[in-house]
Design an enzyme around this catalytic site. Structure first.
Site, PDB file in Angstrom:
ATOM      1  N   SER A 110       0.820  -1.219   0.000  1.00  0.00           N
ATOM      2  CA  SER A 110       0.000   0.000   0.000  1.00  0.00           C
ATOM      3  C   SER A 110       0.851   1.265   0.000  1.00  0.00           C
ATOM      4  O   SER A 110       1.946   1.298   0.572  1.00  0.00           O
ATOM      5  CB  SER A 110      -0.876   0.003   1.262  1.00  0.00           C
ATOM      6  OG  SER A 110      -1.453   1.281   1.468  1.00  0.00           O
ATOM      7  N   TYR A 133      -2.572   5.518  -4.487  1.00  0.00           N
ATOM      8  CA  TYR A 133      -3.825   6.275  -4.453  1.00  0.00           C
ATOM      9  C   TYR A 133      -3.686   7.473  -5.375  1.00  0.00           C
ATOM     10  O   TYR A 133      -2.577   7.845  -5.788  1.00  0.00           O
ATOM     11  CB  TYR A 133      -4.122   6.742  -3.023  1.00  0.00           C
ATOM     12  CG  TYR A 133      -4.808   5.687  -2.179  1.00  0.00           C
ATOM     13  CD1 TYR A 133      -6.084   5.243  -2.503  1.00  0.00           C
ATOM     14  CD2 TYR A 133      -4.186   5.151  -1.057  1.00  0.00           C
ATOM     15  CE1 TYR A 133      -6.717   4.284  -1.734  1.00  0.00           C
ATOM     16  CE2 TYR A 133      -4.817   4.193  -0.273  1.00  0.00           C
ATOM     17  CZ  TYR A 133      -6.091   3.762  -0.621  1.00  0.00           C
ATOM     18  OH  TYR A 133      -6.725   2.818   0.129  1.00  0.00           O
ATOM     19  N   THR A 159      -5.644   2.550  -7.099  1.00  0.00           N
ATOM     20  CA  THR A 159      -6.940   2.377  -6.430  1.00  0.00           C
ATOM     21  C   THR A 159      -7.838   3.559  -6.777  1.00  0.00           C
ATOM     22  O   THR A 159      -7.492   4.711  -6.512  1.00  0.00           O
ATOM     23  CB  THR A 159      -6.737   2.264  -4.905  1.00  0.00           C
ATOM     24  OG1 THR A 159      -5.941   1.103  -4.652  1.00  0.00           O
ATOM     25  CG2 THR A 159      -8.067   2.129  -4.176  1.00  0.00           C
ATOM     26  N   LYS A 236      -7.826  -0.849  -9.382  1.00  0.00           N
ATOM     27  CA  LYS A 236      -8.492  -1.533  -8.265  1.00  0.00           C
ATOM     28  C   LYS A 236      -9.687  -0.716  -7.785  1.00  0.00           C
ATOM     29  O   LYS A 236      -9.577   0.493  -7.560  1.00  0.00           O
ATOM     30  CB  LYS A 236      -7.507  -1.715  -7.108  1.00  0.00           C
ATOM     31  CG  LYS A 236      -8.131  -2.271  -5.830  1.00  0.00           C
ATOM     32  CD  LYS A 236      -7.061  -2.610  -4.800  1.00  0.00           C
ATOM     33  CE  LYS A 236      -7.646  -3.210  -3.546  1.00  0.00           C
ATOM     34  NZ  LYS A 236      -8.260  -2.251  -2.643  1.00  0.00           N
ATOM     35  N   HIS A 260     -13.419  -2.452  -1.884  1.00  0.00           N
ATOM     36  CA  HIS A 260     -12.528  -2.042  -0.804  1.00  0.00           C
ATOM     37  C   HIS A 260     -12.870  -2.776   0.509  1.00  0.00           C
ATOM     38  O   HIS A 260     -12.779  -2.217   1.601  1.00  0.00           O
ATOM     39  CB  HIS A 260     -12.631  -0.526  -0.600  1.00  0.00           C
ATOM     40  CG  HIS A 260     -11.325   0.169  -0.314  1.00  0.00           C
ATOM     41  ND1 HIS A 260     -10.663   0.916  -1.244  1.00  0.00           N
ATOM     42  CD2 HIS A 260     -10.568   0.232   0.807  1.00  0.00           C
ATOM     43  CE1 HIS A 260      -9.564   1.429  -0.711  1.00  0.00           C
ATOM     44  NE2 HIS A 260      -9.477   1.020   0.530  1.00  0.00           N
TER      45      HIS A 260
HETATM   46  C1  LIG Z   1      -7.109  -2.244   7.392  1.00  0.00           C
HETATM   47  C2  LIG Z   1      -7.293  -2.128   5.900  1.00  0.00           C
HETATM   48  C3  LIG Z   1      -6.535  -1.212   5.188  1.00  0.00           C
HETATM   49  C4  LIG Z   1      -6.688  -1.100   3.799  1.00  0.00           C
HETATM   50  N1  LIG Z   1      -5.876  -0.240   3.128  1.00  0.00           N
HETATM   51  C5  LIG Z   1      -5.946  -0.193   1.765  1.00  0.00           C
HETATM   52  C6  LIG Z   1      -5.020   0.593   1.026  1.00  0.00           C
HETATM   53  O1  LIG Z   1      -4.143   1.239   1.584  1.00  0.00           O
HETATM   54  N2  LIG Z   1      -5.144   0.600  -0.319  1.00  0.00           N
HETATM   55  C7  LIG Z   1      -6.113  -0.118  -0.991  1.00  0.00           C
HETATM   56  O2  LIG Z   1      -6.191  -0.085  -2.216  1.00  0.00           O
HETATM   57  N3  LIG Z   1      -6.994  -0.886  -0.297  1.00  0.00           N
HETATM   58  C8  LIG Z   1      -6.917  -0.959   1.039  1.00  0.00           C
HETATM   59  N4  LIG Z   1      -7.776  -1.783   1.735  1.00  0.00           N
HETATM   60  C9  LIG Z   1      -8.709  -2.639   0.988  1.00  0.00           C
HETATM   61  C10 LIG Z   1      -8.066  -3.982   0.604  1.00  0.00           C
HETATM   62  O3  LIG Z   1      -7.080  -3.816  -0.377  1.00  0.00           O
HETATM   63  C11 LIG Z   1      -9.076  -4.993   0.046  1.00  0.00           C
HETATM   64  O4  LIG Z   1      -9.770  -4.403  -1.013  1.00  0.00           O
HETATM   65  C12 LIG Z   1     -10.067  -5.516   1.082  1.00  0.00           C
HETATM   66  O5  LIG Z   1      -9.503  -5.589   2.363  1.00  0.00           O
HETATM   67  C13 LIG Z   1     -10.541  -6.903   0.657  1.00  0.00           C
HETATM   68  O6  LIG Z   1     -11.523  -7.374   1.504  1.00  0.00           O
HETATM   69  P1  LIG Z   1     -11.275  -8.420   2.715  1.00  0.00           P
HETATM   70  O7  LIG Z   1     -10.592  -7.659   3.790  1.00  0.00           O
HETATM   71  O8  LIG Z   1     -12.666  -8.822   3.058  1.00  0.00           O
HETATM   72  O9  LIG Z   1     -10.442  -9.571   2.184  1.00  0.00           O
HETATM   73  C14 LIG Z   1      -7.640  -1.890   3.122  1.00  0.00           C
HETATM   74  C15 LIG Z   1      -8.408  -2.811   3.850  1.00  0.00           C
HETATM   75  C16 LIG Z   1      -8.239  -2.943   5.220  1.00  0.00           C
HETATM   76  C17 LIG Z   1      -9.058  -3.956   5.961  1.00  0.00           C
END
Ligand SMILES: Cc1cc2nc3c(=O)[nH]c(=O)nc-3n(C[C@H](O)[C@H](O)[C@H](O)COP(=O)(O)O)c2cc1C
Length: 420
Positions: A110, A133, A159, A236, A260
């Site tokens: 990330s 981002y 993203t 994404k 997300h």
């Molecule tokens: C704590 C946390 C932080 C996240 N940070 C980002 C991020 O920095 N960039 C991003 O594209 N998605 C981020 N996401 C989304 C994840 O990439 C992903 O789409 C999502 O967690 C998938 O679902 P799941 O947790 O049910 O497997 C984040 C998700 C969580 C839970």
């Protein structure tokens, strides 16, 4: 490091429980939570429960392998690590531990990683992709791209579902701020548009993100990014065939069908349900991945049977990291890979190629009344709303009608329906 050595963990849900015990309440909420009433977060899980497998028997599965490729790179399984901010909230080693544990799998790092791009690259045991981002300051983005290029990252993930941050009530209630030792290290020292000032003030995460993200961003940024780098680009946060087609027109090599993890637009459709629409538009033109609610190897099999090239896994990775550090992440990924291997064997699919869009369609919508969301990865707050009104994806509904015999005389059940 084994933080909770006495506790046996045999599946992802066990790691969820261990993580909950290991983490401070506000950090747990930050990781576990979804936006609003968490309708979308729950819909992601229900979508998997609402799809059934149609196994074939007496197929020789003795030579099984879960190996496949993602953007040309060989991977041990069609399971990648979703980009997530601040792994150091879960363990001091943070993203370095995660990347070490993800041997043979793609790790997406990330923009808000809490370890440097360079440290993660030095430790990684599999291909790395870097997530960007849409920052207000394109200079910050250029700097990140150059560092990722210089250290061997193989793709960029832009993203696009976050022009602003979704609101998570628990974080607002907790007044969640980052602990002093956890910072977005790749954004500090990044010049005027970076996070230095914001981080120094210890803002809440939402405020920090608001300061950095560009809420005026349009498709132009894809053209711009393609113009500054030769790395393959994956978008994404796509949930429609229309946006997937636009991404491909502008040169994307892949799209991640994602909401997300239910942390952005509450009420958005389940990622799994968006998959057929996207595949129908761009399935021949780019690689299509999906994330959100993948908790079992059988979930991976379902996503692949619906046409995804691979899945990304989010929260379970942080649960493993919080419970047992690097060893926990390794175990979570091994559990999911083993479960996938078993599900492939039991459904007559010896290879990944034999799963993807199998001509005899191994997936069926399960008829029946709406059921409670399954416990694995379920929401933590008690929003009572259900996602039963969500429409099933056209392709899945079609397969259900085709394959359900007498039970299929009526219309397909609502999304989220679970079997008897
Ligand atoms: C704590 C946390 C932080 C996240 N940070 C980002 C991020 O920095 N960039 C991003 O594209 N998605 C981020 N996401 C989304 C994840 O990439 C992903 O789409 C999502 O967690 C998938 O679902 P799941 O947790 O049910 O497997 C984040 C998700 C969580 C839970």
């Amino acid at each position: 490091m084994d933080k909770l050595a006495e506790s046996v963990a045999v599946n992802v849900a066990d790691y969820r429980r261990l993580a909950r015990r290991a983490l401070p309440g506000d950090v747990w909420d930050f990781i576990a939570g979804g936006s609003g009433d968490q309708l979308t977060m729950r819909a992601n899980r229900r979508a998997f429960a609402g799809v059934g497998l149609r196994p074939r028997v007496l197929v020789d599965v003795s030579g099984r392998t879960t190996e496949t490729t993602m953007l040309g790179a060989q991977v041990a399984a069609p399971i990648a690590i979703a980009p997530m901010a601040y792994h150091c909230l879960a363990d001091p080693e943070g993203e370095v531990a995660t990347a070490r544990a993800a041997a043979g799998l793609v790790t997406v790092v990330s923009s808000f990683a809490s370890r440097t791009i360079e440290d993660v690259a030095a430790a990684a045991a599999g291909p790395l992709w870097f997530q960007l981002y849409c920052f207000r300051d394109r200079g910050v983005m250029t700097d990140l791209v150059r560092r990722a290029e210089a250290t061997g990252y193989r793709a960029l993930v832009l993203t696009v579902d976050m022009p602003m941050m979704g609101r998570r009530d628990a974080d607002a209630r907790n007044g969640f701020t980052l602990p002093a030792e956890v910072t977005p290290v790749n954004l500090t020292g990044a010049g005027p548009g970076g996070a230095d000032g914001a981080v120094a003030g210890r803002p809440d995460v939402a405020e920090l993100t608001r300061q950095l993200l560009d809420d005026g961003v349009t498709w132009e940024i894809v053209r711009w990014l393609r113009g500054i780098t030769g790395l393959p680009l994956v978008l994404k946060g796509i949930l429609t065939g229309e946006d997937a087609a636009r991404a491909v027109e502008l040169g994307a090599a892949g799209v991640i069908v994602s909401n997300h993890g239910g942390r952005q637009l509450d009420g958005a459709i389940a990622a799994l349900h968006a998959l057929p629409d996207v595949l129908d538009r761009v399935g021949q033109d780019c690689e299509v991945y999906v994330d959100g609610g993948v908790r079992r190897g059988a979930d991976v099999l379902k996503a692949l049977a619906l046409g995804a090239r691979a899945v990304l896994v989010g929260r379970p990775v942080l649960w493993g990291l919080a419970a047992r550090g690097e060893a926990g992440v390794r175990d979570v990924l091994q559990i999911m890979s083993n479960e996938l291997d078993l599900a492939m064997g039991l459904s007559g699919c010896p290879t990944v190629a034999s799963i993807t869009r199998r001509p005899d369609a191994i997936v069926r919508r399960i008829p029946g009344p709406p059921a409670a969301a399954p416990p694995v990865g379920a929401a933590t707050a008690d929003g009572a709303a259900r996602d039963g009104a969500e429409q099933p994806a056209a392709r899945v509904a079609h397969e259900f009608r085709r394959g359900s015999g007498a039970a299929g005389t009526g219309p397909p059940g609502p999304a989220g329906a679970a079997g008897p």
